[in-house]
Scaffold this motif. Structure first.
Motif, mmCIF file in Angstrom:
data_model
loop_
_atom_site.group_PDB
_atom_site.id
_atom_site.type_symbol
_atom_site.label_atom_id
_atom_site.label_comp_id
_atom_site.label_asym_id
_atom_site.label_seq_id
_atom_site.Cartn_x
_atom_site.Cartn_y
_atom_site.Cartn_z
ATOM 1 N N TYR A 1 0.836 -1.198 0.000
ATOM 2 C CA TYR A 1 0.000 0.000 0.000
ATOM 3 C C TYR A 1 0.871 1.249 0.000
ATOM 4 C CZ TYR A 1 -4.860 -1.439 0.444
ATOM 5 O OH TYR A 1 -6.112 -1.903 0.179
ATOM 6 N N LYS B 1 1.729 0.035 -12.180
ATOM 7 C CA LYS B 1 0.891 -1.131 -12.499
ATOM 8 C C LYS B 1 1.458 -2.402 -11.878
ATOM 9 C CE LYS B 1 -1.399 -3.597 -16.267
ATOM 10 N NZ LYS B 1 -1.178 -4.901 -15.612
ATOM 11 N N GLU C 1 0.585 -2.363 -8.215
ATOM 12 C CA GLU C 1 -0.851 -2.570 -8.021
ATOM 13 C C GLU C 1 -1.247 -4.020 -8.293
ATOM 14 O OE1 GLU C 1 -2.510 0.363 -10.582
ATOM 15 O OE2 GLU C 1 -2.450 1.949 -9.044
ATOM 16 N N ASP C 2 -0.617 -4.655 -9.283
ATOM 17 C CA ASP C 2 -0.898 -6.076 -9.553
ATOM 18 C C ASP C 2 -0.475 -6.945 -8.371
ATOM 19 O OD1 ASP C 2 -1.906 -5.410 -12.005
ATOM 20 O OD2 ASP C 2 -0.121 -5.980 -13.142
ATOM 21 N N LEU D 1 -0.155 -5.952 -5.292
ATOM 22 C CA LEU D 1 -1.034 -5.623 -4.171
ATOM 23 C C LEU D 1 -2.370 -6.342 -4.301
ATOM 24 C CD1 LEU D 1 -1.739 -4.028 -1.652
ATOM 25 C CD2 LEU D 1 -2.277 -2.060 -3.100
ATOM 26 N N GLU D 2 -2.921 -6.369 -5.503
ATOM 27 C CA GLU D 2 -4.206 -7.046 -5.706
ATOM 28 C C GLU D 2 -4.096 -8.537 -5.390
ATOM 29 O OE1 GLU D 2 -8.308 -7.135 -6.767
ATOM 30 O OE2 GLU D 2 -6.896 -5.592 -6.125
ATOM 31 N N GLN D 3 -3.014 -9.156 -5.815
ATOM 32 C CA GLN D 3 -2.816 -10.573 -5.524
ATOM 33 C C GLN D 3 -2.684 -10.798 -4.018
ATOM 34 O OE1 GLN D 3 0.590 -12.258 -7.474
ATOM 35 N NE2 GLN D 3 0.345 -14.263 -6.539
ATOM 36 N N ARG E 1 -3.808 -8.883 -1.626
ATOM 37 C CA ARG E 1 -5.095 -8.598 -0.972
ATOM 38 C C ARG E 1 -5.966 -9.849 -0.896
ATOM 39 N NH1 ARG E 1 -6.307 -3.286 -4.565
ATOM 40 N NH2 ARG E 1 -5.528 -1.672 -3.175
ATOM 41 N N TRP E 2 -6.094 -10.539 -2.029
ATOM 42 C CA TRP E 2 -6.986 -11.687 -2.049
ATOM 43 C C TRP E 2 -6.384 -12.881 -1.320
ATOM 44 C CZ3 TRP E 2 -11.830 -11.087 -2.610
ATOM 45 C CH2 TRP E 2 -12.314 -9.996 -3.336
ATOM 46 N N PRO F 1 -10.580 -0.833 -0.478
ATOM 47 C CA PRO F 1 -10.041 -2.115 -0.944
ATOM 48 C C PRO F 1 -9.611 -3.008 0.225
ATOM 49 C CG PRO F 1 -9.028 -0.260 -2.101
ATOM 50 C CD PRO F 1 -9.773 0.309 -0.950
#
Length: 357
Positions: free
Chosen positions: A54, A182, A185-186, A188-190, A192-193, A257
């Motif tokens: 983050y 990007k 962020e990719d 981070l998204e991985q 996160r889940w 998020p």
């Protein structure tokens, strides 16, 4: 090896130790503080990684925005440069017209007539000298015009080259920053889940995986009360009707998020950390003025029951655990630690100087 039957006291001690270990294991599987799977150390590592991503994403975004502003400034400078170049082009065209006029004037004035012919055609020495003087002035003007034209053309070419180079450099930097942004962020998204997956497993087991200790950011000690998340979009409000709630909505939802740091809105103490049920993973704080606040649908907690907290301290990370249709923080202000005693949290925070919006 000696038989244990010869040492009945040793057997008794070992049995007691085994019983204590078994009791601890059973207690760890209760509502709070359980460990299973790959353990709390891995949870702490994942939560820390999400928090750091983050921060990295925020830094990358700031750099990208700075690059975007630089590109806009470069565009503005390029437009001004184009205006200057336009003037240079017009001046160069004018100089070329001047060269044409000088050349035509020289031809008309005998600039192309040989000197011997000028002597023969002249009516006298005075006329010859006047003609030569005029011819000399015309040559000087022509040389000056040619030199000015060449310098203007050189300036024009140099300015165009600088403008193109500067624009390419800005575009290259902006592209690089966009790629870095990007990539973070990719990741981070991985993460996160992955964090949410562990939270869902905890809720399914009804056993919290224990607190993860996050590196706390610097806080403004002058603020006694803060919003529960720093950046958010308000979604479902207090008292709202809907099929998702048994009666009315009992809190204020903040659409954020997964993994967003959740903050204690004020000083207080942790009275409950729980997993399971409609609220999923949740924390309840008791504040110094006697009111309570709840933070629900979390993906991770960063405090233990009994901990003291300060305003703005990170106490967990948002998620979508429990009865949740998407990532958000469900925040409540209560008269008691139990559900059913909620008051309007927006008004409650406003009374403490925190305006949401």
């Amino acid at each position: 090896m000696r038989s244990l039957r010869r040492h009945p006291k040793l057997v008794l001690v070992m049995l007691c130790a085994a019983a204590v270990l078994a009791a601890r294991s059973t207690a760890a599987d209760g509502e709070y503080g359980g460990e299973y799977g790959d353990g709390p150390a891995a949870d702490a590592g994942l939560s820390t990684r999400v928090a750091r991503l983050y921060e990295d994403a925020a830094v990358a975004t700031r750099r990208y925005e700075a690059g975007r502003r630089a590109a806009q400034a470069a565009q503005g400078r390029a437009r001004k440069q184009e205006e200057l170049l336009g003037r240079e082009r017009r001046e160069l065209a004018g100089l070329r017209d001047d060269l044409g006029r000088i050349a035509r004037a020289q031809y008309r004035d005998g600039g192309g007539v040989p000197l011997a012919a000028q002597i023969l055609l002249a009516d006298g020495p005075d006329e010859l000298m006047r003609g030569q003087h005029a011819f000399s002035r015309a040559n000087v003007a022509l040389d000056h015009a040619i030199g000015t034209s060449r310098r203007a053309a050189a300036r024009l070419a140099a300015a165009e080259g600088r403008a193109k180079a500067a624009w390419k450099a800005v575009e290259r930097r902006r592209t690089e920053l966009a790629g870095v942004k990007k990539d973070i962020e990719d990741k981070l998204e991985q993460a996160r889940w992955e964090l949410q997956g562990r939270a869902d497993a905890s809720v399914a087991a009804g056993a919290c995986r224990g607190a993860v200790r996050l590196d706390q950011p610097e806080r403004d000690s002058s603020q006694a009360w803060v919003a529960p998340v720093e950046t958010y979009t308000l979604s479902a409000g207090f008292g709202r009707d809907g099929t998702r709630w048994a009666n009315r909505h009992t809190g204020q939802d903040f659409a954020v998020p997964i993994g967003t740091p959740v903050r204690a809105v004020g000083a207080g103490r942790v009275v409950r950390v729980s997993c399971g049920g409609s609220f999923g993973i949740g924390i309840v704080l008791r504040h110094d003025d006697g009111y309570y606040t709840q933070y629900a649908h979390l993906a991770a907690v960063a405090v233990d029951q009994g901990d003291s907290v300060t305003p703005g301290q990170w106490i967990g990370q948002s998620g979508t655990s429990g009865n949740s249709t998407g990532p958000h923080l469900h925040f409540e202000a209560r008269v008691t630690p139990e559900a059913g005693s909620a008051v309007d949290p927006v008004k409650w925070l406003a009374q403490r100087g925190v305006t949401l919006g």
